[in-house]
Design a protein around this motif. Structure first.
Motif, short mmCIF file in Angstrom:
data_model
loop_
_atom_site.label_atom_id
_atom_site.label_comp_id
_atom_site.label_asym_id
_atom_site.label_seq_id
_atom_site.Cartn_x
_atom_site.Cartn_y
_atom_site.Cartn_z
N VAL A 12 0.85 -1.19 0.00
CA VAL A 12 0.00 0.00 0.00
C VAL A 12 0.88 1.24 0.00
CG1 VAL A 12 -1.65 1.37 1.34
CG2 VAL A 12 -1.96 -1.10 1.14
N VAL A 13 0.61 2.15 -0.92
CA VAL A 13 1.25 3.45 -0.96
C VAL A 13 0.15 4.48 -0.69
CG1 VAL A 13 2.52 5.12 -2.36
CG2 VAL A 13 2.96 2.67 -2.62
N PHE A 14 0.27 5.22 0.40
CA PHE A 14 -0.82 6.09 0.84
C PHE A 14 -0.31 7.52 1.02
CE2 PHE A 14 -3.77 8.19 3.58
CZ PHE A 14 -4.98 7.58 3.42
N GLY A 15 -1.08 8.48 0.52
CA GLY A 15 -0.76 9.87 0.79
C GLY A 15 -1.11 10.80 -0.36
N THR A 16 -1.33 12.05 -0.03
CA THR A 16 -1.65 13.05 -1.04
C THR A 16 -0.52 13.13 -2.08
OG1 THR A 16 -2.90 14.31 0.59
CG2 THR A 16 -2.19 15.48 -1.39
N GLY A 17 -0.92 13.05 -3.35
CA GLY A 17 0.06 13.11 -4.42
C GLY A 17 0.69 11.78 -4.78
N SER A 18 0.20 10.69 -4.18
CA SER A 18 0.80 9.38 -4.42
C SER A 18 0.67 8.90 -5.86
CB SER A 18 0.19 8.33 -3.49
OG SER A 18 0.52 8.59 -2.15
N LEU A 19 -0.28 9.46 -6.61
CA LEU A 19 -0.44 9.03 -8.00
C LEU A 19 0.86 9.19 -8.78
CD1 LEU A 19 -2.53 8.01 -10.12
CD2 LEU A 19 -2.84 10.41 -10.77
N GLU A 24 7.19 4.34 -10.48
CA GLU A 24 8.04 3.58 -9.55
C GLU A 24 7.38 2.27 -9.13
OE1 GLU A 24 7.39 6.75 -9.40
OE2 GLU A 24 9.31 7.81 -9.36
N GLU A 25 6.06 2.30 -8.93
CA GLU A 25 5.36 1.08 -8.54
C GLU A 25 5.39 0.05 -9.67
OE1 GLU A 25 3.98 0.22 -5.37
OE2 GLU A 25 5.46 1.80 -5.12
N ALA A 26 5.16 0.51 -10.88
CA ALA A 26 5.22 -0.41 -12.03
C ALA A 26 6.62 -0.99 -12.16
CB ALA A 26 4.81 0.33 -13.30
N ASP A 27 7.63 -0.15 -12.03
CA ASP A 27 9.01 -0.61 -12.16
C ASP A 27 9.36 -1.60 -11.06
OD1 ASP A 27 11.67 -0.27 -13.52
OD2 ASP A 27 12.24 0.34 -11.51
N ARG A 28 8.90 -1.34 -9.85
CA ARG A 28 9.19 -2.25 -8.73
C ARG A 28 8.62 -3.64 -8.99
NH1 ARG A 28 7.17 -4.38 -4.25
NH2 ARG A 28 5.10 -3.73 -4.86
N LEU A 29 7.48 -3.69 -9.68
CA LEU A 29 6.86 -4.97 -10.00
C LEU A 29 7.38 -5.57 -11.30
CD1 LEU A 29 3.18 -4.06 -9.05
CD2 LEU A 29 4.64 -5.69 -7.85
N GLY A 30 8.26 -4.86 -11.97
CA GLY A 30 8.81 -5.35 -13.22
C GLY A 30 7.82 -5.29 -14.37
N LEU A 31 6.85 -4.38 -14.30
CA LEU A 31 5.82 -4.27 -15.34
C LEU A 31 6.22 -3.20 -16.34
CD1 LEU A 31 2.65 -4.56 -13.08
CD2 LEU A 31 3.82 -6.36 -14.37
N ARG A 32 6.22 -3.59 -17.63
CA ARG A 32 6.66 -2.69 -18.69
C ARG A 32 5.56 -2.40 -19.73
NH1 ARG A 32 9.89 -2.60 -15.32
NH2 ARG A 32 12.12 -3.11 -15.36
N ARG A 33 4.44 -3.15 -19.65
CA ARG A 33 3.40 -3.02 -20.67
C ARG A 33 2.03 -3.10 -19.98
NH1 ARG A 33 4.91 -3.33 -25.74
NH2 ARG A 33 2.87 -4.07 -26.42
N LEU A 34 1.62 -2.00 -19.37
CA LEU A 34 0.37 -1.97 -18.60
C LEU A 34 -0.81 -1.49 -19.45
CD1 LEU A 34 1.84 -0.46 -15.35
CD2 LEU A 34 0.51 -2.59 -15.41
N LEU A 35 -1.92 -2.20 -19.32
CA LEU A 35 -3.19 -1.74 -19.88
C LEU A 35 -3.93 -0.99 -18.78
CD1 LEU A 35 -5.26 -1.85 -22.27
CD2 LEU A 35 -6.25 -3.86 -21.12
N ALA A 49 -3.21 8.86 -15.87
CA ALA A 49 -2.36 7.77 -15.40
C ALA A 49 -1.47 7.24 -16.52
CB ALA A 49 -3.23 6.65 -14.83
N ALA A 50 -2.04 7.12 -17.72
CA ALA A 50 -1.26 6.65 -18.86
C ALA A 50 -0.09 7.58 -19.16
CB ALA A 50 -2.17 6.51 -20.08
N ALA A 51 -0.35 8.89 -19.05
CA ALA A 51 0.72 9.85 -19.31
C ALA A 51 1.84 9.71 -18.28
CB ALA A 51 0.15 11.27 -19.29
N LEU A 52 1.47 9.45 -17.03
CA LEU A 52 2.49 9.26 -16.01
C LEU A 52 3.32 8.01 -16.29
CD1 LEU A 52 0.43 10.13 -12.80
CD2 LEU A 52 2.51 11.31 -13.57
N LEU A 53 2.67 6.96 -16.79
CA LEU A 53 3.38 5.71 -17.08
C LEU A 53 4.26 5.82 -18.31
CD1 LEU A 53 0.49 3.19 -16.37
CD2 LEU A 53 2.60 3.43 -15.04
N GLY A 54 3.89 6.70 -19.22
CA GLY A 54 4.69 6.87 -20.43
C GLY A 54 4.76 5.61 -21.27
N ASP A 55 5.96 5.18 -21.61
CA ASP A 55 6.14 4.00 -22.47
C ASP A 55 5.70 2.70 -21.79
OD1 ASP A 55 7.17 5.62 -24.43
OD2 ASP A 55 9.27 5.21 -23.93
#
Length: 350
Positions: A12-19, A24-35, A49-55
């Motif tokens: 769990v990541v909790f707090g204002t601005g956590s989006l 970093e969360e995707a990278d920590r899980l080794g995820l490179r291609r999220l839908l 959210a997609a813009a934050l994830l970028g590639d």
């Protein structure tokens, strides 16, 4: 004192601005291609959210619907497969998070959840699918989100009426957890604190939807209530809500809100420890009437009739409710069910 408590393996990541921590969360899980998943109404948030994830984002699926119809779940699975996704990001309320779980159930794709309501589904292994007017539910560790990002800023735009019913939906999770057969002192502590947090924050949100302290406290309470649901067995309340949603398409959170006082009135006399905890959390000596009054004062519907249910529907509800056994503090007879439903239909506590 003897009990068993098993903590679910999640982050769990909790707090204002956590989006902003999504990459970093995707990278920590080794995820490179999220839908990225959302409802049509939250497409703009999904695009953010997609813009934050970028590639690391390979596409959007923005057709999530309440009660997760099987055809929507299948379309989302196909979209994930065609995009070559290695995971999903579910951003939104229970409908979207439920869709992420449906994908995970059959594909095993990991899910990151970003809740924007107080539904609590992100904290459980419970999945649900609706087909031919029936809602099937189950539990599977595969559907548990790997990471949950709680950002109270994302709830500020949640309309007051939705905030209220979503909050009472979360309270219902905690109420059932307090008298569940597999309850424990740990769960009971979380449940009591979760109810207290939501009961205090919802009126503040109604008075000022932008109150960040109240929004933060409400989301913390929803987290605790959802964790309680994830750790215990569901009883009559959730059984009826699944029937009313799956078969009659009643709105999920609002149905929870309307039914909660009536099922509390039915079950709490057989669960004195749960009643005492709720008395403390709500600062009352009459839990059912307090719940009914508090939700009505905040503008929530009071009756199932307001949601479109009719007395002619009772036979089908009763047949489904008694069709499969489930734990409950009191025996659930057909006569008791009809009495409870009649009260809830009219919006009048005995």
């Amino acid at each position: 004192m003897t009990f068993t408590y098993e903590a679910l393996p999640m982050r769990v990541v909790f707090g204002t601005g956590s989006l902003r921590q999504l990459p970093e969360e995707a990278d920590r899980l080794g995820l490179r291609r999220l839908l990225v998943l959302s409802t049509p109404g939250q497409r703009a948030l999904a695009e953010r959210a997609a813009a934050l994830l970028g590639d690391a984002c390979v596409g959007l699926f923005t057709e999530a619907r309440m009660h997760v119809p099987v055809e929507v779940a299948e379309a989302a699975r196909v979209a994930a497969r065609d995009a070559g996704a290695d995971g999903c990001l579910a951003i939104g309320g229970g409908s979207t998070i439920g869709l992420g779980k449906a994908i995970a159930l059959t594909s095993g794709l990991p899910v990151i959840s970003v809740p924007t309501t107080y539904a609590g589904s992100e904290m459980t292994t419970v999945w649900g699918l609706t087909e031919n007017g029936r809602k099937r539910t189950g539990r599977d560790l595969a559907v548990l989100p790997r990471s949950v990002v709680y950002d109270p800023e994302l709830t500020v735009g949640l309309p007051v009426d939705v905030s209220v019913t979503s909050g009472f939906n979360a309270i219902a999770h905690a109420v059932e957890a307090l008298y569940a057969p597999d309850a424990s002192p740990i769960v009971s502590l979380m449940a009591e604190e979760g109810v207290r947090s939501l009961a205090a924050s919802l009126p503040a949100i109604a008075a000022d939807p932008g109150d960040m302290a109240a929004r933060t406290d409400a989301q913390r309470g929803a987290w605790l209530c959802g964790a309680c649901l994830g750790a215990t067995t569901m009883s009559l309340h959730h059984k009826l809500c699944h029937i009313l949603g799956g078969t009659f398409d009643l709105p999920h959170a609002t149905t929870h809100t309307v039914l909660l006082p009536y099922i509390a009135a039915f079950n709490l006399p057989a669960a004195p420890a749960a009643e005492q905890a709720l008395n403390r959390a709500l600062a009352t000596d009459d839990v059912p009437k307090h719940l009914a009054r508090a939700s009505a004062d905040l503008g929530a519907p009071r009756s199932l009739a307001e949601l479109g249910l009719r007395e002619r529907d009772f036979d089908e509800i009763t047949a489904q409710a008694q069709g499969q056994p489930y734990a409950n503090p009191r025996p659930v007879t057909a006569q008791a069910l009809r009495f409870l439903l009649t009260q809830a239909l009219k919006g009048s506590l005995a």
